[in-house]
Design a protein around this motif. Structure first.
Motif, PDB file in Angstrom:
ATOM      1  N   ASP A 121      35.683  39.468  21.336  1.00  0.00           N
ATOM      2  CA  ASP A 121      35.689  38.207  20.587  1.00  0.00           C
ATOM      3  C   ASP A 121      34.963  37.073  21.315  1.00  0.00           C
ATOM      4  O   ASP A 121      34.948  35.930  20.843  1.00  0.00           O
ATOM      5  N   GLY A 122      34.350  37.390  22.489  1.00  0.00           N
ATOM      6  CA  GLY A 122      33.512  36.412  23.164  1.00  0.00           C
ATOM      7  C   GLY A 122      34.238  35.475  24.099  1.00  0.00           C
ATOM      8  O   GLY A 122      33.613  34.572  24.671  1.00  0.00           O
ATOM      9  N   ARG A 123      35.546  35.668  24.303  1.00  0.00           N
ATOM     10  CA  ARG A 123      36.245  34.799  25.256  1.00  0.00           C
ATOM     11  C   ARG A 123      35.773  35.050  26.680  1.00  0.00           C
ATOM     12  O   ARG A 123      35.850  34.173  27.539  1.00  0.00           O
ATOM     13  N   LEU A 124      35.296  36.262  26.955  1.00  0.00           N
ATOM     14  CA  LEU A 124      34.752  36.626  28.261  1.00  0.00           C
ATOM     15  C   LEU A 124      33.408  37.306  28.060  1.00  0.00           C
ATOM     16  O   LEU A 124      33.144  37.887  27.008  1.00  0.00           O
ATOM     17  N   ASN A 125      32.553  37.229  29.086  1.00  0.00           N
ATOM     18  CA  ASN A 125      31.334  38.031  29.096  1.00  0.00           C
ATOM     19  C   ASN A 125      31.315  38.868  30.370  1.00  0.00           C
ATOM     20  O   ASN A 125      32.165  38.694  31.260  1.00  0.00           O
ATOM     21  N   LEU A 126      30.359  39.783  30.478  1.00  0.00           N
ATOM     22  CA  LEU A 126      30.351  40.715  31.611  1.00  0.00           C
ATOM     23  C   LEU A 126      30.121  40.007  32.942  1.00  0.00           C
ATOM     24  O   LEU A 126      30.628  40.445  33.973  1.00  0.00           O
ATOM     25  N   SER A 127      29.349  38.931  32.936  1.00  0.00           N
ATOM     26  CA  SER A 127      29.149  38.195  34.186  1.00  0.00           C
ATOM     27  C   SER A 127      30.460  37.618  34.683  1.00  0.00           C
ATOM     28  O   SER A 127      30.760  37.651  35.881  1.00  0.00           O
ATOM     29  N   GLY A 128      31.266  37.092  33.769  1.00  0.00           N
ATOM     30  CA  GLY A 128      32.572  36.583  34.161  1.00  0.00           C
ATOM     31  C   GLY A 128      33.493  37.680  34.649  1.00  0.00           C
ATOM     32  O   GLY A 128      34.266  37.493  35.594  1.00  0.00           O
ATOM     33  N   VAL A 129      33.415  38.863  34.017  1.00  0.00           N
ATOM     34  CA  VAL A 129      34.233  40.002  34.450  1.00  0.00           C
ATOM     35  C   VAL A 129      33.900  40.378  35.891  1.00  0.00           C
ATOM     36  O   VAL A 129      34.786  40.695  36.683  1.00  0.00           O
ATOM     37  N   MET A 130      32.619  40.345  36.243  1.00  0.00           N
ATOM     38  CA  MET A 130      32.220  40.690  37.604  1.00  0.00           C
ATOM     39  C   MET A 130      32.829  39.739  38.624  1.00  0.00           C
ATOM     40  O   MET A 130      33.193  40.147  39.733  1.00  0.00           O
ATOM     41  N   VAL A 131      32.941  38.464  38.272  1.00  0.00           N
ATOM     42  CA  VAL A 131      33.548  37.491  39.184  1.00  0.00           C
ATOM     43  C   VAL A 131      35.049  37.753  39.314  1.00  0.00           C
ATOM     44  O   VAL A 131      35.622  37.670  40.404  1.00  0.00           O
ATOM     45  N   LEU A 132      35.685  38.093  38.208  1.00  0.00           N
ATOM     46  CA  LEU A 132      37.129  38.284  38.194  1.00  0.00           C
ATOM     47  C   LEU A 132      37.566  39.628  38.768  1.00  0.00           C
ATOM     48  O   LEU A 132      38.700  39.777  39.234  1.00  0.00           O
ATOM     49  N   ALA A 133      36.678  40.617  38.750  1.00  0.00           N
ATOM     50  CA  ALA A 133      37.065  42.011  38.981  1.00  0.00           C
ATOM     51  C   ALA A 133      37.807  42.226  40.289  1.00  0.00           C
ATOM     52  O   ALA A 133      38.761  43.010  40.346  1.00  0.00           O
ATOM     53  N   ARG A 134      37.393  41.582  41.362  1.00  0.00           N
ATOM     54  CA  ARG A 134      37.984  41.838  42.669  1.00  0.00           C
ATOM     55  C   ARG A 134      39.370  41.230  42.801  1.00  0.00           C
ATOM     56  O   ARG A 134      40.081  41.505  43.774  1.00  0.00           O
ATOM     57  N   HIS A 135      39.775  40.401  41.855  1.00  0.00           N
ATOM     58  CA  HIS A 135      41.044  39.693  41.986  1.00  0.00           C
ATOM     59  C   HIS A 135      42.037  40.017  40.873  1.00  0.00           C
ATOM     60  O   HIS A 135      43.217  39.714  40.995  1.00  0.00           O
ATOM     61  N   LEU A 136      41.570  40.639  39.796  1.00  0.00           N
ATOM     62  CA  LEU A 136      42.456  40.952  38.677  1.00  0.00           C
ATOM     63  C   LEU A 136      43.403  42.104  39.022  1.00  0.00           C
ATOM     64  O   LEU A 136      42.967  43.139  39.531  1.00  0.00           O
ATOM     65  N   THR A 137      44.659  41.917  38.738  1.00  0.00           N
ATOM     66  CA  THR A 137      45.657  42.973  38.869  1.00  0.00           C
ATOM     67  C   THR A 137      46.517  42.951  37.612  1.00  0.00           C
ATOM     68  O   THR A 137      46.552  41.933  36.899  1.00  0.00           O
ATOM     69  N   PRO A 138      47.227  44.041  37.304  1.00  0.00           N
ATOM     70  CA  PRO A 138      48.129  44.002  36.144  1.00  0.00           C
ATOM     71  C   PRO A 138      49.140  42.869  36.235  1.00  0.00           C
ATOM     72  O   PRO A 138      49.560  42.331  35.205  1.00  0.00           O
ATOM     73  N   ALA A 139      49.513  42.487  37.454  1.00  0.00           N
ATOM     74  CA  ALA A 139      50.519  41.435  37.607  1.00  0.00           C
ATOM     75  C   ALA A 139      49.983  40.045  37.268  1.00  0.00           C
ATOM     76  O   ALA A 139      50.696  39.209  36.709  1.00  0.00           O
TER      77      ALA A 139
END
Length: 357
Positions: A90-108
């Protein structure tokens, strides 16, 4: 390719058509990411002659390196963070943003962190991460600037890291190296970092890395030991000397490489699991130091990494350590062959027992 006379569209219809295309593209992207995740989980890339999902995306699907990294990262992350794919669609995120978040995202922390990132540009997400997960600053510790060739600017073409404008040199940079693509069983999900050896002219490259104090001290010690051969301590020559020595040592250990090989004295077959030096040298020469697996599509695996000696007829079936029965396989394709012969369940149970031992 089907084309449409968009020049004939009225302004509002043109904008609606563009918006519809964007929505369709996001939907297709999410479908592609989900498909990549499933292919990756089943490790189907191996049958196509590729040692990793990254190689499959790059060489078979012909993705650009950065595109492959982003999509594989999102695919692996989506298995742990179910909210990721709907946000991409739905466009709330894009892949560039995912790359920034990836190292810090956890299920918690996913719900809270994702909601904070929704609708933000990459730079804003980077600021968000910097506030939530601050890191200490570091400065370059070793900088060597050799004379620039005539007409060659000191500042090379910009690479993905915006802060990586450096002169041709060995430079330690403060950028933390991202994780690399791991196997599906690994807890690390980030793909390989952008290439840190950057071409800047014919036969000239920039090497960028971050090093610890221990490596810095070893490098300075090597400079001292080589001071007679390299009086000015030129880092390029020092590193080339070290790399040459390491290659010679490792090729001797792995492939029994030698300047004066024995023509006899190695007796293949006495211990089937022990591969004599004579056989290792012959197999390496015959196979070209490269995985020999050929996929159903006729593509030979290009991997020269994680190479292993594989018995064509397994030792358990009477196979012996002879040149005719030994071939080079990368780890992924060695495992694939074992699964084909002994079954995936057997190999998984064996790996589980080894991990617990």
């Amino acid at each position: 390719m089907r084309t449409r006379p968009f020049t004939l569209l009225a302004d509002r219809e043109l904008l609606r058509t563009l918006q519809s295309a964007v929505v369709a593209e996001r939907r297709d992207l999410v479908t592609m990411i989900a498909l990549i995740a499933e292919v990756d989980a089943r490790r189907l890339y191996r049958g196509a002659g590729c040692p990793s999902m990254y190689a499959y995306c790059r060489d078979v699907l012909h993705f650009a390196e950065d595109v492959a990294c982003k999509r594989i990262t999102a695919a692996r992350l989506s298995g742990r963070i179910p909210a990721l794919l709907p946000a991409l669609e739905d466009g709330r995120l894009n892949l560039s943003g995912v790359m920034v978040l990836a190292r810090h995202l956890t299920p918690a922390n996913a719900d809270e962190l994702l909601s904070s990132a929704y609708g933000r540009r990459r730079a804003e997400i980077e600021e968000l991460i910097a506030r939530r997960f601050p890191t200490t600053e570091s400065l370059a510790m070793i900088v060597a600037l050799p004379p620039s060739p005539v007409g060659l600017p000191l500042e090379p073409e910009r690479v993905e890291n915006p802060a990586s404008h450096v002169a041709p040199a060995l430079v330690t940079t403060p950028e933390p190296a991202p994780g690399r693509i791991a196997s599906p069983t690994s807890t690390r999900i980030a793909p390989p970092p952008p290439t840190r050896i950057v071409p800047i002219a014919a036969q000239r490259h920039v090497l960028q890395l971050t090093m610890g104090e221990g490596l810095r001290d070893k490098l300075e010690r090597l400079r001292e030991l080589l001071s007679h051969q390299i009086p000015d301590g030129d880092l390029e020559q020092v590193l080339e000397h070290a790399v040459d020595a390491a290659i010679a040592r490792l090729e001797k250990r792995k492939f029994a490489a030698t300047d004066g090989p024995r023509t006899r004295g190695d007796r293949p077959g006495i211990a089937p699991r022990t591969i004599p030096a004579l056989v290792r040298r012959a197999v390496r020469r015959r196979d070209g130091g490269r995985c020999t697996f050929v996929g159903d599509n006729g593509r030979r695996c290009e991997s020269r990494r994680f190479l292993e000696f594989d018995h064509i007829t397994p030792v358990a079936h009477g196979g012996r350590a002879t040149a005719d029965n030994i071939r080079l396989r990368c780890r992924a394709h060695n495992q694939l062959e074992a699964e084909r012969i002994f079954g995936a369940d057997f190999m998984h149970a064996r790996a589980t027992r080894s991990a617990k031992a």
